[in-house]
Design an enzyme around this catalytic site. Structure first.
Site: not given
Length: 315
Positions: A189, A252
């Site tokens: 991430k 995202d």
């Protein structure tokens, strides 16, 4: 992807149950309601009910819902009410109108009353998640068509202790399970790669792929390798990596236009990487996101915005 998603619901539940986590959860529920190891127990019943008194009750839906959690009842009964029998009347995953009998319970009253609260809490909470998931799924299909390729996925935004059951409930509602936990897969991430240029991100990911392959060679099961990006440039950089490095790229907070662009870039690259949209997904936005052509949409709200649905016991 994840072989759990190929299992029919009863087999999925059996698989999740083998982790031992559901038993631990039910034992905790017993200890918090009846005292450690179930002692001293239900004081009210001890001072009001005869041991021999028997009853039959139905678990009823008090609203339209997608059923989830009936699979938990047999083990809950074993722990809370060993002499109570459970007869399911519908199946997990079934949509039922208000006023439907979901299960019939028979046995000694004092045991039934011990089981009642945990059974209703569990079915209410899990059916809430299944119903919410079903609403998202319906909305996605309404906007993007029956043959829309996107799969609806859950996240790790689950109630601590309830994860395996909440993910089971997502499956009951027509969604799919993302990784069960950090122990199952690699998902890089933004906080793992903060402050890097796109080209450096690709380099760092390549390194992580090599380390992952080493882990696999040592016998560690890694279900998939996924990387989160928040810009189109990062995505482009990752698409230059050799085939078979990355399974999924998580886009995202991309707008639908950015997602469409991402799909075009991926298709042009000829890579077999699947694209996943996440962030800002709600009932208003899911249709447009699904129309972009992404393969997966993960929605924290399936679990963290779901509200328990009212279920009750009727004699």
């Amino acid at each position: 992807g994840n072989s759990l998603n190929d299992l029919p619901l009863p087999e999925l539940y059996a698989h999740l149950s083998r982790s031992g986590l559901i038993t631990r959860l039910l034992e905790l529920a017993r200890d918090e309601d009846l005292g450690f190891d179930g002692k001293p127990g239900d004081l009210t019943c001890q001072v009001t009910l005869e041991e021999s008194h028997a009853m039959e009750t139905k678990v009823m839906s008090r609203a339209e819902l997608v059923t989830a959690g009936l699979a938990v009842l047999p083990e809950a009964a074993k722990i809370f009410a060993p002499n109570v029998t459970v007869e399911p009347k519908v199946q997990d995953g079934q949509k039922v109108p208000k006023g439907t009998a979901l299960a019939v319970l028979r046995g000694p009253s004092h045991q039934m009353l011990r089981l009642e609260r945990v059974a209703l809490n569990m079915i209410g909470r899990l059916s809430g998640i299944a119903t919410k998931t079903n609403q998202f799924h319906q909305e996605m299909i309404k906007m993007a068509g029956q043959d829309c390729r996107a799969k609806l996925l859950d996240t790790r935004k689950t109630t601590p202790g309830l994860r395996v059951l909440e993910k089971y409930a997502v499956r009951c509602g027509g969604g799919y399970c993302h990784r069960m936990g950090l122990h199952e897969a690699v998902l890089i991430k933004d906080n793992h790669i903060a402050g890097l240029q796109p080209s450096e991100v690709a380099e760092r990911v390549k390194q992580a792929v090599e380390r992952t392959n080493k882990l696999k060679a040592e016998g560690v099961e890694v279900k998939f390798f996924e990387v989160e990006v928040d810009t189109i440039d990062q995505l482009r950089a990752l698409l230059t990596l050799p085939d078979g490095s990355i399974d999924f790229i998580l886009c995202d907070n991309f707008t639908p236009d950015m997602l469409e662009m991402a799909v075009k870039l991926r298709d042009a690259s000829g890579k077999k990487i699947l694209l996943e949209a996440s962030g800002g997904v709600n009932m208003e936005t899911i249709g447009e996101i699904a129309k972009s052509g992404v393969d997966r949409i993960s929605v924290g709200g399936l679990t963290h915005q779901a509200v328990s649905i009212d279920v009750g016991l009727d004699a």
